[in-house]
Design a protein around this motif. Structure first.
Motif, short mmCIF file in Angstrom:
data_model
loop_
_atom_site.label_atom_id
_atom_site.label_comp_id
_atom_site.label_asym_id
_atom_site.label_seq_id
_atom_site.Cartn_x
_atom_site.Cartn_y
_atom_site.Cartn_z
N ALA A 16 0.84 -1.21 0.00
CA ALA A 16 0.00 0.00 0.00
C ALA A 16 0.87 1.25 0.00
O ALA A 16 0.62 2.20 -0.75
CB ALA A 16 -0.92 -0.01 1.22
N LEU A 17 1.90 1.25 0.83
CA LEU A 17 2.76 2.43 0.90
C LEU A 17 3.55 2.61 -0.40
O LEU A 17 3.81 3.73 -0.82
CB LEU A 17 3.71 2.32 2.10
N THR A 18 3.90 1.50 -1.02
CA THR A 18 4.62 1.59 -2.28
C THR A 18 3.74 2.21 -3.35
O THR A 18 4.15 3.14 -4.06
CB THR A 18 5.08 0.19 -2.74
N ILE A 19 2.54 1.70 -3.47
CA ILE A 19 1.63 2.22 -4.48
C ILE A 19 1.39 3.70 -4.27
O ILE A 19 1.25 4.47 -5.21
CB ILE A 19 0.30 1.43 -4.44
N ALA A 20 1.39 4.10 -3.00
CA ALA A 20 1.07 5.49 -2.72
C ALA A 20 2.25 6.43 -2.91
O ALA A 20 2.07 7.63 -2.99
CB ALA A 20 0.53 5.60 -1.30
N SER A 21 3.48 5.91 -2.96
CA SER A 21 4.57 6.89 -2.93
C SER A 21 5.78 6.57 -3.81
O SER A 21 6.89 6.94 -3.47
CB SER A 21 5.02 7.10 -1.48
N TRP A 22 5.57 5.91 -4.94
CA TRP A 22 6.72 5.66 -5.80
C TRP A 22 6.97 6.80 -6.77
O TRP A 22 7.98 6.82 -7.47
CB TRP A 22 6.51 4.36 -6.58
N PHE A 23 6.05 7.75 -6.83
CA PHE A 23 6.11 8.78 -7.88
C PHE A 23 7.42 9.57 -7.85
O PHE A 23 8.04 9.81 -8.88
CB PHE A 23 4.95 9.76 -7.74
N THR A 24 7.79 10.00 -6.64
CA THR A 24 8.98 10.85 -6.53
C THR A 24 10.21 10.12 -7.06
O THR A 24 10.98 10.67 -7.85
CB THR A 24 9.22 11.23 -5.08
N THR A 25 10.35 8.89 -6.61
CA THR A 25 11.50 8.11 -7.04
C THR A 25 11.53 7.99 -8.55
O THR A 25 12.58 8.17 -9.18
CB THR A 25 11.43 6.69 -6.45
N ALA A 26 10.38 7.70 -9.13
CA ALA A 26 10.33 7.54 -10.58
C ALA A 26 10.81 8.80 -11.26
O ALA A 26 11.58 8.77 -12.22
CB ALA A 26 8.91 7.20 -10.99
N ARG A 27 10.36 9.92 -10.74
CA ARG A 27 10.71 11.19 -11.35
C ARG A 27 12.22 11.45 -11.26
O ARG A 27 12.87 11.83 -12.23
CB ARG A 27 9.97 12.28 -10.59
N VAL A 28 12.76 11.22 -10.06
CA VAL A 28 14.18 11.47 -9.87
C VAL A 28 15.00 10.53 -10.75
O VAL A 28 15.97 10.94 -11.39
CB VAL A 28 14.55 11.30 -8.39
N MET A 29 14.58 9.29 -10.80
CA MET A 29 15.34 8.31 -11.58
C MET A 29 15.32 8.66 -13.05
O MET A 29 16.32 8.50 -13.75
CB MET A 29 14.77 6.91 -11.37
N ARG A 30 14.19 9.14 -13.50
CA ARG A 30 14.13 9.55 -14.91
C ARG A 30 15.13 10.68 -15.15
O ARG A 30 15.87 10.66 -16.15
CB ARG A 30 12.72 10.02 -15.25
N GLY A 31 15.15 11.62 -14.22
CA GLY A 31 16.10 12.72 -14.35
C GLY A 31 17.52 12.21 -14.43
O GLY A 31 18.31 12.61 -15.30
N GLN A 32 17.84 11.25 -13.57
CA GLN A 32 19.18 10.66 -13.57
C GLN A 32 19.50 10.02 -14.92
O GLN A 32 20.57 10.24 -15.49
CB GLN A 32 19.25 9.58 -12.49
N ILE A 33 18.55 9.23 -15.36
CA ILE A 33 18.79 8.48 -16.59
C ILE A 33 19.00 9.44 -17.76
O ILE A 33 19.90 9.25 -18.58
CB ILE A 33 17.60 7.53 -16.89
N ILE A 34 18.16 10.47 -17.81
CA ILE A 34 18.30 11.41 -18.93
C ILE A 34 19.66 12.08 -18.89
O ILE A 34 20.35 12.20 -19.91
CB ILE A 34 17.16 12.45 -18.88
N THR A 35 20.06 12.46 -17.67
CA THR A 35 21.37 13.10 -17.54
C THR A 35 22.46 12.16 -18.02
O THR A 35 23.37 12.55 -18.76
CB THR A 35 21.62 13.46 -16.07
N LEU A 36 22.34 10.92 -17.58
CA LEU A 36 23.37 9.95 -17.93
C LEU A 36 23.36 9.63 -19.42
O LEU A 36 24.39 9.44 -20.05
CB LEU A 36 23.18 8.66 -17.13
N LYS A 37 22.13 9.57 -19.95
CA LYS A 37 21.98 9.19 -21.34
C LYS A 37 22.73 10.16 -22.25
O LYS A 37 23.26 9.80 -23.30
CB LYS A 37 20.49 9.19 -21.69
N GLU A 38 22.73 11.44 -21.82
CA GLU A 38 23.37 12.45 -22.63
C GLU A 38 24.90 12.37 -22.53
O GLU A 38 25.60 13.09 -23.23
CB GLU A 38 22.93 13.86 -22.16
#
Lengths: 314, 556, 308
Positions: A179-201
């Protein structure tokens, strides 16, 4: 949320790490040992982080060891010794059932911290997968996935967790984690995307792709390992949120089944009697605050330690 | 660097914060002063004159008498309307004239004669046509009223309620005309029942029988209960309703007995949280705390003059799923092992009575009905173990389910420890309300061994309690079905002689909780209602069905 | 910029449909019915009447279709539990309360939190900094239910400076606003401090100082501007949280806000109310995020292209 500004720093951590033989694919596995050794050294020089680490280990020791040494039964009901104020025999006093709170707080800590770590790991996994897919694939899919996150982002997480718990029907350790995971994974997803994009470049990734490395290889060998530092920091940043989330749900009466209790349900018990016996709410709340503070300072210390530039500042 | 000019607000905040922390730490030592606050509470800041401020526990979900199902709604509905009859004082709770001044019963026919001086707040008289309209409205399938089944004792009501309305289908109209409710003249209502039902007149005190104003309903639809729209006929009128915050009632000058109503204004503050309600009372922000308080504060509140307690026709019990715990001896052992007195003294604490039987001690005829007292207020562990020893295949691992409302967890924890002494491992399962009902059935989920439940009387006759455990009753979550029991109740339904009826009830009760009974349930305690009432509030009352009548209350 | 905004707005449509669908689906998965409120069994005929009245007897896609149509016409439908109210009424009545509570708390958090962060950074590793950060960290770590409880206990019950509950007079708003603002306040303080410290070390600041620009000007123009960006970014989602995540505060102080209603509606299985509020919040958050992005774009032109 907190991590966004650090993207720049992490880029520096990852730039230009080809192996000496020139093969790009090893970008992840290169000489990380010295990096980590440096980090450890810097961490050891950070007084706040060291104190926090000590406090954190102390708390872990308390919740692990105390249930083995305290001679009471955590669930035995004895109304004759109900509401004993804190004394030497009962350092945290007893509750309405005469149960020792020193012991029950330790057991509650096992559950709270356990849910905290399990929830954090689950959040990381979901968040990293979502963020990585979104960031790596890019294009319209990235856009759609991010807009979707935007919509979910500000929704209050409590009702979502409550709905999830209600779907499961009963609350135990794992349903709480989910339940807690479903409710709060958004931030992590966002940050990780940011990381990946930075790295991808980054040059070395471009190079890896240029030489024809397959995308999943780039993803798993280069991108994900390079986010390891962020991940470690994130574990300690996310932990307080999960512990607090569990506490809030328990406070609303949606905690795990009695007679087991977490810090949140202990606090809920305390809330209903704070006028007559205030120590019952204060003790688990202080335990929660203790854990959150130490986790936070550890995260802070780790972040500084993983960032070579901070040496001059500290 | 120069000293920043904005340092002072920071200091202020820090000081405030430290004060706050210090206040928290000092809390333990100051419980004495807290008691003082409780004693003086209420009167200190109370408003003058005829205004009473009451903390209530929830927003009334509906002020429509046909739709109201909960006690908070019923509280407001009852005090803004005139019921068909009022209930007299306990323990007899005889029907007393209200909208109906007198009544005749002959067999299955009940004739009600209405008062001629009751007026709606829009000036129209309240007539038998209003009663017939309102009752048929509540029964109608279109309204979807929960309490439509209160009318099922009336001929044709269940059939009409069960029909499927549609444009092409005229069947519902036919069924509507067959319902046994009619108005021979402007102030007479005639009711045809399906069986004699000696309790029907008392049942008429229920809020679902209160008439509604057709003009207002037709004009405003579902919104007719809003202030400005609502038309009622009772001692008070709804003046203001800030949803989920407060309601304000004012005295109705045209109420037929207005001279005996003392209060001018009733302010209902919605405070769902018991701790907050208690604090609000202690701080003098409300005159009556109807919400309640955390049980652990009861000992200190009980020592104040503000504490008032009233008996209730209600029971708190644990039901056994007899398909899981099949052996009556094990059920008896478990029922015997519960220390009811400890639970009442240490957990619930507001004067609840340890329940040795299902039928509440305050129900008319209780001394006869409850004569087989196999269970004791305290635990009889020796006897319990003897019964347990007789069980050939004891169920040693049992799930106990309860909803997550305050208080249930504590009782379950105590009983779990008591059953442990019989060698039974109980797993507690706490659920939210709709989930809990789903597991409850009937039939109950196969995983359920024991469930928590309760019942507050709809009308003061024991049939209301005993019929819970009839075969196929929607409230019988035990899987227990006993033809002999059903036959006894069937006889009682037709039995006009009071004492004979009580004898039949006694035999039925013995089948449940007697020495040779089946023990499908373990009674725990009979409810009480408790309030904090300020010293200057007089005549505060609650009848055993949790109905609070403000006509006789005064303040000052 | 315009193109960016237009695209954003168009994107919201499928996303809102998806959010509605997800909530709809999740609510369907929960066991339990909105029509049983007490221990008393409801006869099958009564349940059938209720299901028919509220259209719950229709197949799910019909219900979903009708719901989407209603939302498009700004009608959130009748509440299944509060029988005399529409969801529109509930939102109209309770949303402003939560918005006010959240808005005031946000304002207090900004007014106190940002200065604390700035002072802290300017006095880094001095006593002021330590006290400020102690406050910030405690405020972040202590659960809000304890803060609220202590506030009521001390200032309402003991000192009687403020009422214990309610949301009508100005004085009744003081304690809940403080209780709710503490978390975001300390969050702002920490984030601003961290960002300030970083900016202060950047080359251009050092250059500015070296060039002899007045210290105050450097702080105000360069450092503050760059340090407030993350605070602004955080404000959008936080606002959504404040408006609706205040359930515990609303419950303890008996405030008639939408956050409390939301949670009550979930446990009451009031499908239409849950979905209505969810949809409303989703729209609100999307708009808030959009505004934040635009603000962000002005503060930091570099991001404008990257974010389109």
């Amino acid at each position: 949320m907190v991590l966004n500004p650090q993207n720049e720093e992490l880029r520096e951590l990852t730039v230009g790490r080809e192996r000496e033989d020139g093969s790009f694919e090893a970008g992840a596995a290169i000489n990380q040992t010295s990096l980590w050794r440096d980090a450890a050294r810097r961490f050891a020089h950070n007084r706040a982080a060291l104190v926090a680490m000590f406090a954190f280990l102390l708390m872990l020791a308390y919740v692990v060891i105390v249930p083995f040494v305290v001679p009471y039964d955590p669930n035995a009901v004895n109304f004759d010794i109900a509401y004993v104020n804190p004394t030497w025999t009962h350092p945290f006093g007893t509750d309405e059932f005469g149960r020792d709170l020193f012991l029950r707080t330790a057991l509650g800590g096992r559950i709270s911290i356990g849910i905290g770590f399990a929830g954090t790991v689950a959040i990381m996994v979901v968040g990293i997968l979502y963020g990585a897919i979104s960031g790596f694939v890019g294009g319209w899919l990235d856009n759609a996935m991010m807009r979707f996150l935007d919509a979910l982002y500000g929704l209050p997480y409590l009702p979502f967790a409550i709905i999830t718990l209600a779907i499961f029907g009963t609350v135990n350790f794992w349903t709480m984690v989910i339940a807690l995971t479903i409710a709060s994974w958004f931030t992590t997803a966002r940050v990780m995307r940011g990381q990946i994009i930075t790295l991808k470049e980054n040059d070395y990734v471009r190079a890896a792709r240029a030489v024809g490395a397959r995308w999943h290889r780039v993803l798993f060998r280069h991108l994900l390992p390079n986010t390891l530092g962020v991940v470690l920091v994130f574990v300690f940043l996310e932990l307080p949120g999960v512990v607090l989330g569990e506490a809030f749900l328990s406070f609303l009466g949606l905690g795990i089944n009695p007679p087991q209790s977490s810090w949140g349900s202990l606090a809920q018990d305390g809330y209903t009697q704070y006028l007559s016996h205030p120590y019952i709410i204060v003790i688990p709340s202080v335990a929660i605050a203790w854990l959150i503070l130490s986790a936070f300072f550890i995260a802070d210390g780790l972040r500084d330690a993983l960032d070579p530039r901070t040496e001059s500042a500290a | 660097m120069r000293k920043p000019r904005f340092a002072w607000p920071l200091g202020l905040v820090a000081v405030l914060f430290l004060a706050l922390v210090a206040a928290g730490c000092g809390g333990g030592g100051s419980s004495g002063s807290n008691n003082n606050a409780t004693t003086t509470g209420g009167s200190a800041g109370s408003a003058s004159g005829g205004t009473i401020r009451i903390a209530i526990g929830s927003e009334p979900p509906s002020l429509d008498p046909g739709l109201a199902t909960d006690t908070t709604s019923a509280f407001v509905v009852l005090n803004t309307n005139v019921p068909i009859v009022y209930l007299g004082p306990a323990p007899d709770l005889k029907p007393e004239p209200a909208l109906a001044t007198s009544w005749d019963t002959s067999g299955k026919t009940v004739t009600l004669h209405l008062r001629k001086d009751v007026k709606w707040t829009n000036g129209d008289p309240v007539t038998s046509a209003d009663v017939v309209y309102s009752w048929l409205r509540t029964i109608s399938p279109q309204l979807g009223a929960d309490y439509a089944y209160q009318f099922y004792g009336i001929q044709g009501a269940q059939e009409y309620n069960s029909c499927k309305p549609s444009a092409a289908n005229q069947q519902c109209d036919t069924l509507k005309n067959k319902v046994g409710i009619s108005a021979p003249d402007k102030y007479t209502v005639k009711v045809e029942l399906t069986s004699p039902q000696p309790w029907f007149l008392q049942q008429l005190s229920h809020t679902s029988f209160i008439p509604v104003n057709k003009t207002a309903v037709d004009k405003y639809g579902a919104k007719w209960t809003e202030p400005g729209h609502i038309v009622t006929d009772g001692p008070f009128m709804l003046k203001q309703w800030k949803h989920d915050a407060s309601l304000m009632l004012v005295k109705n000058p045209d109420y037929y007995d207005a001279s005996s109503v003392k209060l001018q204004t009733v302010k209902l503050n919605i405070i769902p949280d018991g701790s907050t309600a208690e604090q609000a009372f202690n701080a003098g922000n409300v005159d009556v705390n109807e919400t309640g308080w955390p049980p652990s504060d009861t000992p200190s509140i009980k020592n104040t003059p503000a504490y008032q307690q009233f008996p209730s026709l209600g029971i708190y019990y644990y039901g056994f799923n007899v398909k899981v715990i099949t052996d009556p001896n094990q059920r008896k052992a478990m029922a015997l092992a519960i220390d009811r007195k400890t639970i009442v003294d240490h957990i619930t604490q507001t004067g609840q009575v340890p329940a040795t039987n299902l039928s509440p001690a305050g129900i008319p005829g209780a001394s006869t009905i409850n004569s087989d007292k196999f269970l004791k207020p305290t635990a009889d562990m020796t006897l319990a173990k003897q019964y347990m020893a007789k069980v050939s295949n004891p169920v040693k691992s049992i799930n106990l389910i309860f909803n997550n409302a305050p208080g249930h967890k504590e009782i379950a924890t105590a009983i779990q420890a008591q059953w442990k002494q019989l060698g039974i491992n109980v797993t507690l399962k706490q659920m939210d309300w709709p989930q809990f009902l789903k597991f409850l059935g009937p039939p109950p989920d196969a995983s359920v061994g024991v469930y928590r439940n309760g019942w507050i009387a709809d009308f003061p006759d024991d049939i209301n309690f005993l019929s819970i455990f009839q075969c196929g009753s929607g409230n019988n979550n035990t899987n227990w079905c006993n033809k002999q029991y059903d036959n006894l109740l069937k006889q009682a339904t037709a039995e006009q002689d009071q004492q004979k009826r009580y004898d039949l009830y006694q035999q039925a009760e013995a089948l449940l909780t007697g020495k040779n009974g089946d023990m499908p349930i373990a009674p725990i305690y009979w409810y009480t209602f408790a309030y904090q009432v300020a010293q200057n509030v007089h005549g505060w009352n609650t009848n055993p069905m949790d109905e609070i009548d403000l006509r006789t209350v005064s303040i000052g | 910029m315009l193109k960016f905004v237009v695209r954003r707005v168009l994107w919201t449509i499928p996303i809102i449909l998806l959010v509605i669908f997800m909530t709809f689906w999740m609510m369907r998965e929960i066991k339990g019915s909105p029509f049983r409120k007490s221990e008393r069994a409801v006869p099958a005929a009564v349940l059938a009447n209720l299901n028919r009245k509220f259209g719950l007897d229709k197949p799910w896609y019909v219900q979903y279709g009708k719901y989407v149509k209603d939302v498009a016409t700004l009608d959130l439908g009748p509440s299944l539990v509060l029988r005399n109210q529409d969801v529109n009424d509930i939102v109209k009545e309770h949303f402003p309360v939560s918005a006010q509570l959240g808005g005031l708390a946000m304002l207090l958090a900004i007014l106190v939190g940002i200065p604390i962060g700035i002072i802290s950074a300017l006095r880094a590793n001095k006593l002021t900094d330590y006290i400020a950060m102690l406050f910030a960290n405690l405020g972040f770590a202590i659960p809000s239910f304890l803060v609220a409880t202590l506030l009521i206990y001390e200032f309402a019950a003991q000192l009687r400076w403020f009422p214990t509950n309610g949301w009508d007079t100005a004085s009744s708003k003081v304690l809940p606003v403080i209780a709710l603002s503490l978390g975001p306040m300390t969050y702002f303080a920490r984030i601003v401090r961290g960002q300030m410290l970083e900016t202060l070390q950047q080359d251009y600041v050092r250059t500015a100082k070296a060039k002899g620009l007045r210290w105050k000007r450097v702080v105000v123009v360069h450092v503050l501007r760059n340090s407030l960006i993350p605070a602004v970014t955080a404000a959008g989602p936080l606002l959504g949280f404040l408006v609706t995540g205040s359930f515990i505060i609303e419950n303890i102080f008996a405030i008639p806000g939408i956050g409390r209603y939301y949670v009550i509606s979930v446990s009451g299985r009031d499908y239409s109310t849950v979905m209505g509020i969810t949809v409303l919040l989703a729209i609100l958050v999307i708009v808030a995020n959009m505004i934040v992005d635009i603000l962000y774009g002005f503060l930091d032109p570099r991001t404008r292209d990257a974010r389109t």
